[in-house]
Design a protein around this motif. Structure first.
Motif, PDB file in Angstrom:
ATOM      1  N   ARG A   4     -13.495   9.656   1.340  1.00 15.40           N
ATOM      2  CA  ARG A   4     -12.723   8.580   0.704  1.00 15.40           C
ATOM      3  C   ARG A   4     -11.694   7.986   1.660  1.00 15.40           C
ATOM      4  N   LEU A   5     -10.990   8.812   2.438  1.00 15.11           N
ATOM      5  CA  LEU A   5      -9.989   8.292   3.371  1.00 15.11           C
ATOM      6  C   LEU A   5     -10.641   7.419   4.438  1.00 15.11           C
ATOM      7  N   ASP A   6     -11.787   7.859   4.963  1.00 12.49           N
ATOM      8  CA  ASP A   6     -12.513   7.043   5.939  1.00 12.49           C
ATOM      9  C   ASP A   6     -12.863   5.680   5.330  1.00 12.49           C
ATOM     10  N   ALA A   7     -13.397   5.716   4.103  1.00 12.06           N
ATOM     11  CA  ALA A   7     -13.806   4.470   3.437  1.00 12.06           C
ATOM     12  C   ALA A   7     -12.609   3.562   3.205  1.00 12.06           C
ATOM     13  N   ASP A   8     -11.495   4.139   2.779  1.00 12.16           N
ATOM     14  CA  ASP A   8     -10.285   3.331   2.541  1.00 12.16           C
ATOM     15  C   ASP A   8      -9.767   2.737   3.851  1.00 12.16           C
ATOM     16  N   LEU A   9      -9.838   3.513   4.920  1.00 10.33           N
ATOM     17  CA  LEU A   9      -9.400   3.031   6.231  1.00 10.33           C
ATOM     18  C   LEU A   9     -10.294   1.892   6.716  1.00 10.33           C
ATOM     19  N   ILE A  10     -11.594   2.052   6.573  1.00 13.64           N
ATOM     20  CA  ILE A  10     -12.530   0.995   6.989  1.00 13.64           C
ATOM     21  C   ILE A  10     -12.305  -0.269   6.163  1.00 13.64           C
ATOM     22  N   ALA A  11     -12.133  -0.121   4.854  1.00 18.69           N
ATOM     23  CA  ALA A  11     -11.896  -1.283   3.994  1.00 18.69           C
ATOM     24  C   ALA A  11     -10.608  -2.000   4.387  1.00 18.69           C
ATOM     25  N   LEU A  12      -9.563  -1.235   4.656  1.00 14.63           N
ATOM     26  CA  LEU A  12      -8.279  -1.819   5.044  1.00 14.63           C
ATOM     27  C   LEU A  12      -8.400  -2.591   6.357  1.00 14.63           C
ATOM     28  N   LEU A  13      -9.078  -1.997   7.340  1.00 18.67           N
ATOM     29  CA  LEU A  13      -9.221  -2.661   8.635  1.00 18.67           C
ATOM     30  C   LEU A  13     -10.214  -3.824   8.584  1.00 18.67           C
ATOM     31  N   THR A  14     -11.145  -3.782   7.651  1.00 21.57           N
ATOM     32  CA  THR A  14     -12.057  -4.914   7.475  1.00 21.57           C
ATOM     33  C   THR A  14     -11.292  -6.099   6.904  1.00 21.57           C
ATOM     34  N   GLU A  15     -10.413  -5.817   5.956  1.00 19.96           N
ATOM     35  CA  GLU A  15      -9.607  -6.876   5.333  1.00 19.96           C
ATOM     36  C   GLU A  15      -8.545  -7.414   6.283  1.00 19.96           C
ATOM     37  N   GLU A  16      -7.940  -6.517   7.067  1.00 19.61           N
ATOM     38  CA  GLU A  16      -6.873  -6.900   7.997  1.00 19.61           C
ATOM     39  C   GLU A  16      -7.124  -6.260   9.360  1.00 19.61           C
ATOM     40  N   PRO A  17      -8.040  -6.844  10.159  1.00 20.77           N
ATOM     41  CA  PRO A  17      -8.449  -6.219  11.417  1.00 20.77           C
ATOM     42  C   PRO A  17      -7.337  -6.055  12.450  1.00 20.77           C
ATOM     43  N   ARG A  18      -6.255  -6.808  12.327  1.00 19.56           N
ATOM     44  CA  ARG A  18      -5.191  -6.717  13.322  1.00 19.56           C
ATOM     45  C   ARG A  18      -4.095  -5.729  12.915  1.00 19.56           C
ATOM     46  N   LEU A  19      -4.318  -5.036  11.814  1.00 19.31           N
ATOM     47  CA  LEU A  19      -3.354  -4.062  11.319  1.00 19.31           C
ATOM     48  C   LEU A  19      -3.246  -2.895  12.294  1.00 19.31           C
ATOM     49  N   GLY A  20      -2.043  -2.488  12.613  1.00 22.02           N
ATOM     50  CA  GLY A  20      -1.839  -1.379  13.521  1.00 22.02           C
ATOM     51  C   GLY A  20      -2.016  -0.030  12.841  1.00 22.02           C
ATOM     52  N   VAL A  21      -2.120   1.001  13.655  1.00 26.94           N
ATOM     53  CA  VAL A  21      -2.318   2.356  13.147  1.00 26.94           C
ATOM     54  C   VAL A  21      -1.126   2.794  12.300  1.00 26.94           C
ATOM     55  N   PHE A  22       0.076   2.481  12.735  1.00 26.93           N
ATOM     56  CA  PHE A  22       1.271   2.885  11.974  1.00 26.93           C
ATOM     57  C   PHE A  22       1.271   2.255  10.582  1.00 26.93           C
ATOM     58  N   GLU A  23       1.011   0.952  10.508  1.00 20.28           N
ATOM     59  CA  GLU A  23       1.004   0.271   9.206  1.00 20.28           C
ATOM     60  C   GLU A  23      -0.143   0.764   8.331  1.00 20.28           C
ATOM     61  N   ALA A  24      -1.291   1.042   8.934  1.00 19.41           N
ATOM     62  CA  ALA A  24      -2.416   1.582   8.172  1.00 19.41           C
ATOM     63  C   ALA A  24      -2.039   2.941   7.586  1.00 19.41           C
ATOM     64  N   SER A  25      -1.361   3.762   8.375  1.00 18.40           N
ATOM     65  CA  SER A  25      -0.962   5.084   7.877  1.00 18.40           C
ATOM     66  C   SER A  25       0.042   4.949   6.732  1.00 18.40           C
ATOM     67  N   ARG A  26       0.943   3.992   6.839  1.00 13.91           N
ATOM     68  CA  ARG A  26       1.925   3.767   5.778  1.00 13.91           C
ATOM     69  C   ARG A  26       1.231   3.342   4.491  1.00 13.91           C
ATOM     70  N   ARG A  27       0.293   2.397   4.594  1.00  6.42           N
ATOM     71  CA  ARG A  27      -0.397   1.901   3.397  1.00  6.42           C
ATOM     72  C   ARG A  27      -1.314   2.942   2.768  1.00  6.42           C
ATOM     73  N   LEU A  28      -1.898   3.780   3.602  1.00  8.34           N
ATOM     74  CA  LEU A  28      -2.812   4.795   3.080  1.00  8.34           C
ATOM     75  C   LEU A  28      -2.085   6.076   2.653  1.00  8.34           C
ATOM     76  N   GLY A  29      -0.808   6.183   3.032  1.00  7.83           N
ATOM     77  CA  GLY A  29      -0.027   7.348   2.642  1.00  7.83           C
ATOM     78  C   GLY A  29      -0.393   8.616   3.384  1.00  7.83           C
ATOM     79  N   VAL A  30      -0.802   8.471   4.639  1.00  4.36           N
ATOM     80  CA  VAL A  30      -1.136   9.630   5.471  1.00  4.36           C
ATOM     81  C   VAL A  30      -0.436   9.490   6.822  1.00  4.36           C
TER      82      VAL A  30
END
Length: 153
Positions: A4-30
């Motif tokens: 599920r985390l992989d899928a959520d990460l892929i979906a997030l980066l597909t929607e916002e490809p320029r999102l950084g790792v820090f912001e992705a971690s904040r949004r995903l709560g990990v």
């Protein structure tokens, strides 16, 4: 292979490809390290092939999309090298059925499409083609629904 985390990460980066790792971690709560490790693994295993920009061929000046079915002589896949040399050839798939190759091409106009097809046919290993022109793309290339279906339960 993915959870599920992989899928959520892929979906997030597909929607916002320029999102950084820090912001992705904040949004995903990990943790940031978790996101980076997941990205590294998804790339290493080939699930994520690249982070290249998606090009809109229409806005680039190529409003015509067509699918060319090509018959090749004696399964001569050396014609693929010829096809690689044609910039308007976007994809080539070997297929079953009436033809041997399914080629997705773009062109500037219908007249330009004739030029592209003639370029394809200039390879002696290609004996015949059949072409269909796409009138409208109703579902763009997508991967998130496939990723969702691949999540291990």
């Amino acid at each position: 292979m993915i959870d599920r985390l992989d899928a959520d990460l892929i979906a997030l980066l597909t929607e916002e490809p320029r999102l950084g790792v820090f912001e992705a971690s904040r949004r995903l709560g990990v943790a940031r390290g978790t996101v980076q490790a997941r990205l590294d693994r998804l790339q290493r295993t080939g699930v994520i092939k690249d982070f290249a920009p998606t090009i809109d061929s229409l806005r680039l000046g190529f409003p015509v999309t067509a699918f060319v079915t090509a018959e090749i002589a004696q399964s001569d896949l050396s014609v693929v090298d010829h096809l690689r040399g044609i910039p308007e050839v976007l994809e080539v798939h070997t297929v079953t059925g009436a033809g041997d190759l399914l080629i997705r091409v773009v062109a500037r106009s219908n007249a330009d499409l004739q030029r592209v097809i003639s370029g394809i046919l200039s390879e002696p290993g290609i004996s015949r083609t059949s072409t269909v022109i796409a009138l409208e793309t109703t579902i763009e290339h997508r991967s998130v629904p496939l990723v969702e279906s691949a999540v291990e339960e």
